[in-house]
Design an enzyme around this catalytic site. Structure first.
Site, PDB file in Angstrom:
ATOM      1  N   TYR A   1       0.797  -1.224   0.000  1.00 36.38           N
ATOM      2  CA  TYR A   1       0.000   0.000   0.000  1.00 36.38           C
ATOM      3  C   TYR A   1       0.832   1.278   0.000  1.00 36.38           C
ATOM      4  O   TYR A   1       0.273   2.372  -0.067  1.00 36.38           O
ATOM      5  CB  TYR A   1      -0.927   0.001   1.220  1.00 36.38           C
ATOM      6  CG  TYR A   1      -1.865  -1.175   1.239  1.00 36.38           C
ATOM      7  CD1 TYR A   1      -2.950  -1.236   0.375  1.00 36.38           C
ATOM      8  CD2 TYR A   1      -1.644  -2.241   2.102  1.00 36.38           C
ATOM      9  CE1 TYR A   1      -3.802  -2.325   0.370  1.00 36.38           C
ATOM     10  CE2 TYR A   1      -2.500  -3.343   2.103  1.00 36.38           C
ATOM     11  CZ  TYR A   1      -3.562  -3.366   1.241  1.00 36.38           C
ATOM     12  OH  TYR A   1      -4.408  -4.462   1.236  1.00 36.38           O
TER      13      TYR A   1
ATOM     14  N   HIS B   1      -4.589   6.148  -1.006  1.00 36.13           N
ATOM     15  CA  HIS B   1      -5.161   5.983   0.333  1.00 36.13           C
ATOM     16  C   HIS B   1      -4.126   6.239   1.433  1.00 36.13           C
ATOM     17  O   HIS B   1      -4.490   6.439   2.583  1.00 36.13           O
ATOM     18  CB  HIS B   1      -5.710   4.564   0.465  1.00 36.13           C
ATOM     19  CG  HIS B   1      -7.009   4.448   1.204  1.00 36.13           C
ATOM     20  ND1 HIS B   1      -7.924   5.464   1.328  1.00 36.13           N
ATOM     21  CD2 HIS B   1      -7.556   3.394   1.861  1.00 36.13           C
ATOM     22  CE1 HIS B   1      -8.967   5.046   2.025  1.00 36.13           C
ATOM     23  NE2 HIS B   1      -8.762   3.791   2.370  1.00 36.13           N
TER      24      HIS B   1
ATOM     25  N   ASN C   1      -9.854   1.163   7.965  1.00 33.90           N
ATOM     26  CA  ASN C   1     -11.196   1.131   8.551  1.00 33.90           C
ATOM     27  C   ASN C   1     -11.199   0.899  10.059  1.00 33.90           C
ATOM     28  O   ASN C   1     -12.216   1.091  10.711  1.00 33.90           O
ATOM     29  CB  ASN C   1     -12.056   0.061   7.869  1.00 33.90           C
ATOM     30  CG  ASN C   1     -12.257   0.358   6.402  1.00 33.90           C
ATOM     31  OD1 ASN C   1     -11.838   1.380   5.876  1.00 33.90           O
ATOM     32  ND2 ASN C   1     -12.908  -0.556   5.718  1.00 33.90           N
TER      33      ASN C   1
ATOM     34  N   TYR D   1      -5.626  -1.565   9.707  1.00 30.48           N
ATOM     35  CA  TYR D   1      -6.013  -1.115   8.379  1.00 30.48           C
ATOM     36  C   TYR D   1      -6.886   0.118   8.537  1.00 30.48           C
ATOM     37  O   TYR D   1      -7.397   0.417   9.622  1.00 30.48           O
ATOM     38  CB  TYR D   1      -6.689  -2.248   7.591  1.00 30.48           C
ATOM     39  CG  TYR D   1      -5.651  -3.233   7.119  1.00 30.48           C
ATOM     40  CD1 TYR D   1      -5.000  -3.046   5.906  1.00 30.48           C
ATOM     41  CD2 TYR D   1      -5.267  -4.301   7.921  1.00 30.48           C
ATOM     42  CE1 TYR D   1      -4.005  -3.920   5.492  1.00 30.48           C
ATOM     43  CE2 TYR D   1      -4.272  -5.178   7.510  1.00 30.48           C
ATOM     44  CZ  TYR D   1      -3.645  -4.977   6.296  1.00 30.48           C
ATOM     45  OH  TYR D   1      -2.653  -5.824   5.890  1.00 30.48           O
TER      46      TYR D   1
END
Length: 188
Positions: free
Chosen positions: A14, A19, A67, A65
């Site tokens: 990532y 993001h 969320n 993560y």
């Protein structure tokens, strides 16, 4: 004390995705203060402590993560001043928006933090990543990487300015002053 939380997802998969611009901005702020983000034993985040003549702050990257970013909040006092840095699809690529309080705009990391704190009255620094192109899912867009030109010519400037805004907030600038200096709509 100011706690600055840059949102993103852990792991090399990532790194430098849309993001993870919150992670990127916090890393640059840490470099300004010449401190390194490190994971402490049994903690779900990396942190760097910043101490200046006038202020003390902690720069944080949750290792949950996106969320589940709120899970780390139990490590910080509710009396602390919070600044959360994250991506925002409602801002054009290259946009930057600083604001005090407000809704989550569907940003799950913000929702998680607001839920834990029981309030949404904290400072946010939104970095614009724009909306996905037709035929591209939201997940593919936010977890994707920009073109080299977009990264170098547009997004890098926003991440740099977000880091500068973090530095100013840590050093005591008001949210209003930082808004006047850095808020912009983006170029797309």
């Amino acid at each position: 004390m100011t706690v600055v939380i840059g949102l993103g997802n852990p792991g090399s998969k990532y790194e430098h995705t849309r993001h993870n611009v919150g992670f990127d901005a916090v890393e640059r702020a840490a470099a300004f203060f010449q401190v390194k983000l490190r994971k402490r034993c049994l903690r779900l985040y990396r942190q760097a402590v910043v101490e200046t003549e006038n202020a003390k702050a902690v720069l944080v990257q949750p290792l949950t993560y996106m969320n589940a970013s709120g899970k780390i909040m139990k490590s910080f006092s509710k009396t602390d001043r919070f600044v959360v840095v994250c991506d925002n699809m409602d801002l054009a690529l290259g946009g930057l928006r600083i604001r005090q309080g407000g809704g989550s705009s569907g940003q799950k990391g913000l929702e998680s933090i607001s839920e834990y704190l029981g309030t949404s009255d904290f400072t946010r620094i939104y970095i614009g990543i724009g909306r996905p192109q037709d035929g591209v899912s939201v997940v593919d867009h936010v977890l994707g990487r920009e073109t080299e030109t977009e990264r170098k010519e547009i997004l890098e400037s926003s991440v740099d300015d977000a880091a500068k805004a973090i530095v100013k907030l840590i050093n005591g600038a008001s949210v209003g002053d930082v808004q006047l200096e850095f808020n912009r709509k983006g170029i797309l």
